[in-house]
Design a protein around this motif. Structure first.
Motif, PDB file in Angstrom:
ATOM      1  N   ASN A  46      -1.302   5.990  -5.825  1.00 48.26           N
ATOM      2  CA  ASN A  46       0.012   5.591  -6.312  1.00 48.26           C
ATOM      3  C   ASN A  46       0.886   6.803  -6.552  1.00 48.26           C
ATOM      4  O   ASN A  46       0.404   7.936  -6.666  1.00 48.26           O
ATOM      5  CB  ASN A  46      -0.121   4.782  -7.602  1.00 48.26           C
ATOM      6  CG  ASN A  46      -0.780   5.584  -8.709  1.00 48.26           C
ATOM      7  OD1 ASN A  46      -0.142   6.383  -9.375  1.00 48.26           O
ATOM      8  ND2 ASN A  46      -2.090   5.376  -8.900  1.00 48.26           N
ATOM      9  N   PHE A  50       4.285   3.008  -8.384  1.00 46.71           N
ATOM     10  CA  PHE A  50       4.365   2.464  -7.023  1.00 46.71           C
ATOM     11  C   PHE A  50       3.057   2.670  -6.262  1.00 46.71           C
ATOM     12  O   PHE A  50       2.584   3.792  -6.081  1.00 46.71           O
ATOM     13  CB  PHE A  50       5.522   3.115  -6.253  1.00 46.71           C
ATOM     14  CG  PHE A  50       6.872   2.749  -6.786  1.00 46.71           C
ATOM     15  CD1 PHE A  50       7.438   1.524  -6.483  1.00 46.71           C
ATOM     16  CD2 PHE A  50       7.577   3.625  -7.601  1.00 46.71           C
ATOM     17  CE1 PHE A  50       8.672   1.176  -6.979  1.00 46.71           C
ATOM     18  CE2 PHE A  50       8.813   3.288  -8.103  1.00 46.71           C
ATOM     19  CZ  PHE A  50       9.367   2.052  -7.792  1.00 46.71           C
ATOM     20  N   LEU A  52       2.656   0.056  -3.646  1.00 44.11           N
ATOM     21  CA  LEU A  52       3.100  -0.644  -2.431  1.00 44.11           C
ATOM     22  C   LEU A  52       1.932  -1.309  -1.723  1.00 44.11           C
ATOM     23  O   LEU A  52       1.813  -1.279  -0.500  1.00 44.11           O
ATOM     24  CB  LEU A  52       3.817   0.325  -1.487  1.00 44.11           C
ATOM     25  CG  LEU A  52       5.060   1.029  -2.052  1.00 44.11           C
ATOM     26  CD1 LEU A  52       5.656   1.950  -1.016  1.00 44.11           C
ATOM     27  CD2 LEU A  52       6.095   0.018  -2.535  1.00 44.11           C
ATOM     28  N   GLU A 327       5.630  -2.391 -11.056  1.00 45.98           N
ATOM     29  CA  GLU A 327       5.970  -2.212  -9.639  1.00 45.98           C
ATOM     30  C   GLU A 327       6.546  -3.496  -9.048  1.00 45.98           C
ATOM     31  O   GLU A 327       7.537  -3.467  -8.309  1.00 45.98           O
ATOM     32  CB  GLU A 327       4.729  -1.788  -8.844  1.00 45.98           C
ATOM     33  CG  GLU A 327       4.981  -1.621  -7.360  1.00 45.98           C
ATOM     34  CD  GLU A 327       3.696  -1.517  -6.557  1.00 45.98           C
ATOM     35  OE1 GLU A 327       3.668  -0.739  -5.602  1.00 45.98           O
ATOM     36  OE2 GLU A 327       2.731  -2.245  -6.880  1.00 45.98           O
TER      37      GLU A 327
END
Length: 424
Positions: A46, A50, A52, A327
């Motif tokens: 990360n 974040f 993703l 997030e």
């Protein structure tokens, strides 16, 4: 000026699809394989909150390859060939994407602009040429490495490409006879009509046998499973790139994904209508542009709603760690903000009108979006097959190429030629 901008846009799209998406494809492949094997896949790496969905892991791996020591074993006899081999694989795989049309010919101020990175008259022949040249990088890499595993991998690659390029070329001949042109834009435009009033005139319906042959050969040409005999980890450690490290190894991997991207794009172009929307050719989109924009205005928020809902469902907090929820909130706000901007822009187009150039540009953007959807679906098939089908034995690979695909491709050419002659 408009022509220069369009050329730059085409080059940027080609570069992104051929090379820029490599971290995304690596992440996608890991996540799909994890799903098929009932495990999570990458989900820890990360940058702040974040992750993703694990995509950051791919960028971390890329940075690792960039900064890793580039070690060349002392037993390498042909260091020049050893160094240049991954460059050949990368460049040839990248250049195969140069002639893929992303949209129909774009007319601005009465001037036609071809939506390809490198517009030329070679068409499909450009793809065949560079797809065949890329194997020289694999052969040189394996031969120059001074390793028996690398040498065996390069020998396998050379035999494999000879076997499957013959069948691929014969399948392409059938498509050239059907379309009457070697130019890929002409081939896509030939797929814009319908058969029996409702079946799209896609190559998969016109030439189903040629489509199957070409897709199988494309898997073999890209050295993807179940035709990854040149690597054969269970037999050859890593085959032709056993002795490579750092960015030399990275170039081989980027070249493999670039070849997968180019093959996916060409399969979509030849057999799945390319940039054509089913039942809507370029002229029909331009004539009904307001209805098409209205449909996008309705569909886009629905897509964002279901995607963000899925994202929230699959990113719940684990214990006291609230980073996943943070997030999710940030990404949800970002996606909805983009959605509102796009919808507002489209509504303004409906209210103020687009003009001739605006209609043509909007049509091109819609067709590029259509092409990208088909492209990613075909790329997913590559990943799906890799984690579903077992690797062929070497004798099975050769028998499939010489005893099955080539005779079927020759038969298909004869049948196609007879139908075309009789039809005239």
């Amino acid at each position: 000026m408009s022509s220069t901008i369009i050329i730059i846009v085409n080059i940027v799209i080609a570069a992104l699809l051929a090379v820029g998406l490599t971290p995304l494809f690596v992440w996608w492949e890991r996540r799909v394989s994890g799903f098929m094997q009932d495990r999570s896949g990458p989900n820890r790496c990360n940058i702040g909150p974040f992750r993703l969905g694990g995509l950051i892991q791919s960028f971390a791996d890329m940075l690792k390859l960039v900064f890793k020591e580039d070690f060349t074993p002392s037993h390498i006899r042909y260091k020049f060939f050893f160094t240049v081999a991954p460059v050949i694989v990368f460049l040839c795989s990248f250049l195969t994407f140069a002639v893929i049309p992303f949209a129909d010919v774009l007319v601005i101020d009465g001037k036609e602009n071809i939506m390809q990175a490198i517009p030329n008259e070679l068409g499909i022949m450009w793809f065949i040429a560079f797809a065949g040249l890329s194997v020289y990088g694999i052969i040189l890499g394996g031969y120059s490495s001074g390793s028996k595993y690398g040498l065996l991998g390069s020998i396998r690659a050379s035999a494999q490409v000879i076997s499957y390029e013959a069948a691929m070329g014969l399948a392409i001949i059938s498509m050239i006879i059907s379309y009457g042109s070697i130019h890929l834009t002409d081939m896509v435009n030939a797929q814009s009509g319908t058969y029996l009033g409702f079946i799209p005139m896609w190559g998969i319906f016109i030439q189903p046998l040629a489509a199957i042959i070409f897709i199988v050969c494309a898997f073999a040409e890209t050295n993807r499973a179940p035709f990854d005999l040149a690597e054969g980890e269970s037999e050859l450690v890593a085959g032709y790139h056993t002795e490579y490290s750092a960015m030399k190894f990275g170039l081989f991997q980027v070249g493999e994904y670039a070849a997968m991207s180019a093959s996916s794009a060409l399969i979509v172009t030849l057999f799945f209508g390319g940039y054509q929307i089913p039942w809507l050719d370029t002229h029909q989109i331009q004539s009904n542009i307001n209805y098409v924009i209205l449909a996008i205005i309705i569909i886009l928020p629905l897509k964002i709603f279901f995607f963000t809902r899925w994202m929230k469902k699959n990113n719940k907090a684990i214990g006291e760690n609230k980073s996943r929820e943070k997030e999710t909130k940030i990404l949800t706000i970002a996606f909805w903000s983009i959605c509102f901007v796009v919808v507002a822009l489209l509504i303004s187009f409906l209210l103020t009108g687009l003009g001739t150039n605006g209609v043509n540009i909007t049509t091109a953007v819609i067709q590029v979006g259509t092409f990208l959807i088909k492209f990613f679906m075909m790329a997913f098939v590559y990943i799906w097959v890799r984690w579903t089908v077992l690797r062929f034995r070497y004798d099975q690979l050769q028998m499939l190429g010489w005893k099955v695909l080539i005779p079927l491709a020759l038969l298909n050419i004869v049948v196609t030629a007879i139908i075309v002659v009789v039809g005239k």
